[in-house]
Write a protein that holds these residues in place. Structure first.
Motif, PDB file in Angstrom:
ATOM      1  N   ASN A 176       0.999  -1.045   0.156  1.00  0.00           N
ATOM      2  CA  ASN A 176       0.009  -0.031  -0.073  1.00  0.00           C
ATOM      3  C   ASN A 176       0.718   1.303  -0.044  1.00  0.00           C
ATOM      4  O   ASN A 176       0.352   2.448   0.148  1.00  0.00           O
ATOM      5  N   GLY A 177       2.195   1.273  -0.271  1.00  0.00           N
ATOM      6  CA  GLY A 177       2.938   2.070  -0.415  1.00  0.00           C
ATOM      7  C   GLY A 177       3.379   2.921   0.693  1.00  0.00           C
ATOM      8  O   GLY A 177       3.064   2.834   1.952  1.00  0.00           O
ATOM      9  N   THR A 178       4.648   3.724   0.324  1.00  0.00           N
ATOM     10  CA  THR A 178       5.238   4.791   1.514  1.00  0.00           C
ATOM     11  C   THR A 178       5.522   5.969   0.890  1.00  0.00           C
ATOM     12  O   THR A 178       5.808   6.322  -0.295  1.00  0.00           O
ATOM     13  N   ARG A 179       4.877   6.958   1.353  1.00  0.00           N
ATOM     14  CA  ARG A 179       4.903   8.305   1.038  1.00  0.00           C
ATOM     15  C   ARG A 179       6.254   9.081   1.701  1.00  0.00           C
ATOM     16  O   ARG A 179       6.178   9.244   2.853  1.00  0.00           O
ATOM     17  N   LEU A 180       7.092   9.262   0.955  1.00  0.00           N
ATOM     18  CA  LEU A 180       8.453   9.741   1.537  1.00  0.00           C
ATOM     19  C   LEU A 180       8.630  10.976   1.069  1.00  0.00           C
ATOM     20  O   LEU A 180       8.609  11.530   0.027  1.00  0.00           O
ATOM     21  N   THR A 181       8.893  11.961   2.033  1.00  0.00           N
ATOM     22  CA  THR A 181       9.111  13.354   1.769  1.00  0.00           C
ATOM     23  C   THR A 181      10.855  13.500   2.371  1.00  0.00           C
ATOM     24  O   THR A 181      11.086  13.284   3.430  1.00  0.00           O
TER      25      THR A 181
END
Lengths: 111, 113
Positions: free
Chosen positions: B106-111
């Motif tokens: 389900n993804g990893t949101r990386l900033t």
């Protein structure tokens, strides 16, 4: 020319409508084709594979036109829950490591 | 029936920091993949592992390393994060590396700031 091209949309259609998306691919040797669905901020999920003779899964019909190098997805009797981005995926070499993803076509189904 | 599990879901890093994204699948799949997804671009393959014990570069491997720890787990490491690595990262697996559909985490949101 991009390897896989899709109209980004959005396609805005009323509930119950029929809508179709096309996707063109540049590599004539491509071996397998898929449609994935991606909801906003979620992971892509396989909707259906696309077979040479065309195939249907409920309200969804996928077609392959090798001569013109495109695949299509037809959605009949659109539901609100069909609102999503539809990704065209082409496999030019038979290995999943070579899968090429389109940027997606956004569908918005409205009341 | 977990499928493909990724951690963390969100992460903020400063430029130069390192981190590892974890991925595990419970479907007994042979092949695993790391993709990144950026606005206006299709998913792009970073690295993949066709089978346990092998890893190979994909389309955009620079700045990343991977480890196929065992058949279930495939991690992605950023040694020195850069703002250009701000993206959504997806891990995926498939039964074999031939004409099999992909199953995504389900993804990893990386900033990276």
């Amino acid at each position: 020319r991009k390897e896989v091209e899709q109209d980004p949309g959005p396609f805005n259609v009323p509930e119950g409508a029929t809508v179709a998306f096309n996707c063109t691919y540049s590599n004539s040797a491509s071996q397998s084709f898929f449609w994935y669905r991606q909801d906003c901020r979620k992971e892509p999920k396989l909707l259906m594979s696309v077979y040479s003779s065309g195939n249907e899964d409920g309200r969804f019909t996928a077609q392959l036109n090798r001569a013109s190098q495109y695949i299509s997805l037809l959605i009949r009797d659109s539901k609100l829950s069909d609102s999503a981005t539809y990704l065209c995926v082409v496999n030019p070499a038979g290995t999943a490591s070579k899968l090429t993803f389109g940027t997606g076509t956004r569908l918005q189904v409205t009341l | 029936n977990a499928g493909v599990t990724q951690t963390p879901k969100f992460q903020v890093l400063k430029t130069g920091q390192s981190m590892t994204l974890q991925c595990a699948q419970d479907m007994n799949h042979n092949s695993m993949y790391w993709y990144r997804q950026d606005p206006g671009m299709g998913l792009r393959l970073i690295y993949y592992s066709a089978s346990e014990g092998t890893t190979d570069k994909g389309e955009v491997p620079n700045g990343y390393n991977v480890s196929r720890l065992n058949k279930r787990e495939f991690s992605l490491r950023l040694e020195s994060a850069a703002p250009s690595q701000t993206s959504v990262y997806f891990c995926a697996s498939s039964e074999m590396d031939r004409n099999s559909p992909l199953h995504f985490g389900n993804g990893t949101r990386l900033t990276v700031t």
